[in-house]
Motif scaffolding. Structure first.
Motif, short mmCIF file in Angstrom:
data_model
loop_
_atom_site.label_atom_id
_atom_site.label_comp_id
_atom_site.label_asym_id
_atom_site.label_seq_id
_atom_site.Cartn_x
_atom_site.Cartn_y
_atom_site.Cartn_z
N ASP A 184 -8.35 -18.80 -1.48
CA ASP A 184 -8.66 -19.04 -0.08
C ASP A 184 -9.07 -17.75 0.60
OD1 ASP A 184 -8.64 -19.66 2.62
OD2 ASP A 184 -7.07 -21.17 2.35
N ASP A 185 -10.19 -17.79 1.35
CA ASP A 185 -10.67 -16.61 2.06
C ASP A 185 -9.71 -16.14 3.14
OD1 ASP A 185 -14.23 -17.39 1.93
OD2 ASP A 185 -12.91 -16.36 0.51
N THR A 186 -8.78 -16.98 3.53
CA THR A 186 -7.82 -16.58 4.57
C THR A 186 -6.55 -15.98 3.99
OG1 THR A 186 -6.80 -18.79 4.64
CG2 THR A 186 -8.69 -18.39 6.09
N SER A 187 -6.52 -15.78 2.67
CA SER A 187 -5.32 -15.22 2.04
C SER A 187 -5.02 -13.82 2.58
CB SER A 187 -5.50 -15.15 0.52
OG SER A 187 -5.62 -16.44 -0.03
N VAL A 188 -3.74 -13.54 2.65
CA VAL A 188 -3.27 -12.22 3.09
C VAL A 188 -2.40 -11.66 1.97
CG1 VAL A 188 -1.90 -10.95 4.78
CG2 VAL A 188 -3.35 -12.84 5.53
N TYR A 189 -2.57 -10.39 1.68
CA TYR A 189 -1.89 -9.74 0.56
C TYR A 189 -1.04 -8.58 1.06
CZ TYR A 189 -5.58 -12.25 -1.88
OH TYR A 189 -6.42 -13.23 -2.33
N GLY A 190 0.07 -8.39 0.39
CA GLY A 190 0.87 -7.20 0.65
C GLY A 190 0.44 -6.08 -0.29
N ALA A 191 0.44 -4.86 0.20
CA ALA A 191 0.02 -3.71 -0.59
C ALA A 191 0.95 -2.55 -0.30
CB ALA A 191 -1.42 -3.33 -0.25
N ILE A 192 1.41 -1.90 -1.36
CA ILE A 192 2.34 -0.78 -1.21
C ILE A 192 1.84 0.39 -2.05
CG2 ILE A 192 4.68 0.09 -1.55
CD1 ILE A 192 5.68 -2.79 -1.35
N GLU A 193 1.65 1.53 -1.40
CA GLU A 193 1.41 2.78 -2.11
C GLU A 193 2.75 3.53 -2.09
OE1 GLU A 193 -1.54 6.69 -2.05
OE2 GLU A 193 -1.44 5.37 -0.31
N ALA A 194 3.45 3.47 -3.22
CA ALA A 194 4.82 3.96 -3.30
C ALA A 194 4.82 5.40 -3.81
CB ALA A 194 5.65 3.06 -4.22
N GLY A 195 4.86 6.34 -2.91
CA GLY A 195 4.84 7.74 -3.29
C GLY A 195 6.23 8.35 -3.32
N GLY A 196 6.31 9.52 -3.87
CA GLY A 196 7.60 10.19 -3.98
C GLY A 196 8.13 10.69 -2.66
N THR A 197 7.27 10.83 -1.66
CA THR A 197 7.69 11.30 -0.34
C THR A 197 7.71 10.16 0.67
OG1 THR A 197 6.72 13.47 -0.79
CG2 THR A 197 7.16 12.92 1.51
N LYS A 198 6.74 9.25 0.56
CA LYS A 198 6.64 8.14 1.51
C LYS A 198 6.04 6.92 0.82
CE LYS A 198 2.11 9.67 3.11
NZ LYS A 198 1.32 10.21 4.22
N TRP A 199 6.38 5.75 1.35
CA TRP A 199 5.75 4.50 0.95
C TRP A 199 4.86 4.05 2.09
CZ3 TRP A 199 8.68 0.36 -2.30
CH2 TRP A 199 9.22 0.97 -3.44
N VAL A 200 3.58 3.82 1.79
CA VAL A 200 2.67 3.25 2.78
C VAL A 200 2.56 1.76 2.48
CG1 VAL A 200 0.36 3.29 3.77
CG2 VAL A 200 1.40 5.43 2.96
N CYS A 201 3.06 0.95 3.39
CA CYS A 201 3.05 -0.51 3.23
C CYS A 201 1.98 -1.09 4.14
CB CYS A 201 4.41 -1.10 3.59
SG CYS A 201 5.77 -0.44 2.64
N ALA A 202 1.27 -2.09 3.62
CA ALA A 202 0.18 -2.67 4.39
C ALA A 202 0.06 -4.16 4.11
CB ALA A 202 -1.14 -1.97 4.04
N VAL B 59 -3.77 1.89 -0.87
CA VAL B 59 -3.41 0.55 -0.40
C VAL B 59 -4.53 -0.45 -0.68
CG1 VAL B 59 -1.70 1.25 1.29
CG2 VAL B 59 -4.09 1.11 1.98
N VAL B 60 -5.80 -0.01 -0.63
CA VAL B 60 -6.89 -0.92 -1.00
C VAL B 60 -6.78 -1.29 -2.48
CG1 VAL B 60 -9.39 -1.14 -1.27
CG2 VAL B 60 -8.45 -0.15 0.83
N GLY B 61 -6.45 -0.30 -3.31
CA GLY B 61 -6.25 -0.59 -4.72
C GLY B 61 -5.05 -1.47 -4.98
N ALA B 62 -3.96 -1.24 -4.23
CA ALA B 62 -2.77 -2.08 -4.39
C ALA B 62 -3.07 -3.52 -4.01
CB ALA B 62 -1.63 -1.53 -3.54
N ALA B 63 -3.92 -3.73 -3.01
CA ALA B 63 -4.33 -5.10 -2.67
C ALA B 63 -5.09 -5.73 -3.83
CB ALA B 63 -5.18 -5.09 -1.41
N GLY B 64 -5.89 -4.92 -4.53
CA GLY B 64 -6.57 -5.42 -5.73
C GLY B 64 -5.58 -5.81 -6.81
N LEU B 65 -4.51 -5.02 -6.96
CA LEU B 65 -3.47 -5.36 -7.93
C LEU B 65 -2.80 -6.69 -7.56
CD1 LEU B 65 -1.77 -1.86 -8.34
CD2 LEU B 65 -3.35 -2.97 -9.94
N ALA B 66 -2.64 -6.93 -6.25
CA ALA B 66 -2.06 -8.21 -5.82
C ALA B 66 -2.96 -9.37 -6.23
CB ALA B 66 -1.87 -8.19 -4.29
N ARG B 67 -4.26 -9.22 -6.04
CA ARG B 67 -5.18 -10.29 -6.44
C ARG B 67 -5.11 -10.53 -7.95
NH1 ARG B 67 -7.94 -7.39 -2.64
NH2 ARG B 67 -8.63 -8.55 -0.80
#
Length: 296
Positions: A2-20, A278-286
């Motif tokens: 579905d084109d309306t799908s929403v994905y979670g994406a996490i860039e989990a670094g050793g200093t910070k996690w960027v969640c999107a 985070v763009v790459g993590a969204a690709g991993l979700a797909r």
């Protein structure tokens, strides 16, 4: 899908996690940065953020490592022998999957960044792209025809052995190898060698040394994997003029063998800036939606 799908994406670094949360066009709908503290606190905070944006189709995670990516392994989804205190043998995937009830895709943070640049950034339209991050540590990810490169583990390019500059007496900062690439050229190495953070260094010699080490890394990477483009990101790589000097040193080291592409088109900064992971993590979700859960 579905084109309306929403994905979670996490860039989990050793200093910070960027969640999107990201829509089907890789547009960021919301982000939150979480300090990397203990595994439980960090995972709980990430889960809380993603729950507020449900329902999600899937979640993708690009994490610092080393991490077990072998399908069917009892330790799949676990960060393994990291030197980061408290994080060795941490299961990243199972808590997210249990709490959110959706498929979870996983790879290294640099493979995720490479995938992001391949999908939407400096590697778009190419068959192969490598992404090297130079920050607190050094890592490299690669994408070949849309798939992150794996082998018996995943690339650990930061730990390749390169010759130490004859004028550099620094023994290296890597706790495992001393003067490997990461031990000589990471932000940690620069801080330890100079006594202050890389972003505060204005010594031309320090940056000339850094350019030389990174050029050695690029040449080794080009000869070993032959990617069509090398993207260099991370905080250290943002220093003004550094990438230009790296290109010059690459040309000197390559010495005309073989014929190479234009280096200002071959060694480039990330087109997505700080969004590559985070763009790459969204690709991993797909991708996780297409992989049966029993295979991971």
């Amino acid at each position: 899908m579905d084109d309306t799908s929403v994905y979670g994406a996490i860039e989990a670094g050793g200093t910070k996690w960027v969640c999107a949360v990201v829509d089907s066009g890789d547009h960021l709908l919301d982000t939150e940065t979480i300090p990397t503290t203990t595994p439980r606190q960090t995972l709980d905070a990430a889960i809380g953020f993603l729950r507020r944006h449900g329902p999600l189709a899937a979640v993708g995670v690009g994490t610092f490592g080393p991490v077990d990516l072998r399908p069917g392994s009892p330790a799949y989804g676990h960060i393994t022998t990291t030197p980061k205190p408290g994080w060795a043998h941490t299961d990243v995937v199972s808590p997210l999957r249990a709490a959110l009830g959706v498929p979870v895709g996983l790879d290294t943070d640099v493979n995720a960044a490479a995938l992001g640049e391949w999908r939407r950034g400096a590697g778009a339209g190419l068959g192969t792209v490598a992404y090297m991050t130079v920050g607190t540590g050094i890592g490299m990810g690669a994408v070949v025809e849309g798939r992150p490169l794996h082998g018996f583990l995943h690339p650990e390019f930061g730990h390749i052995r390169i010759p130490r500059d004859p004028g550099d007496p620094f023994p290296g900062s890597c706790p495992y190898h001393g003067d490997c690439l990461e031990g000589l050229a990471s932000g940690t190495a620069m801080r330890t060698r100079a006594g202050r953070p890389a972003q505060e260094l204005d010594d031309p010699h320090a940056w000339e040394l850094e350019a030389g080490y990174l050029a050695l890394a690029v040449v080794n990477l080009a000869y070993a994997l032959s990617p069509e483009r090398v993207v260099i990101g991370g905080g250290v790589a943002k220093h003004p003029g550094l990438l230009e000097r790296v290109r010059e040193r690459v040309a000197e080291l390559a010495a005309g063998y073989p014929d190479t592409p234009k280096l200002d088109e071959y060694v480039v900064p990330p087109a997505l800036g700080d969004r590559s992971g985070v763009v790459g993590a969204a690709g991993l979700a797909r991708d996780a939606l297409r992989v049966p859960e029993e295979n991971v």
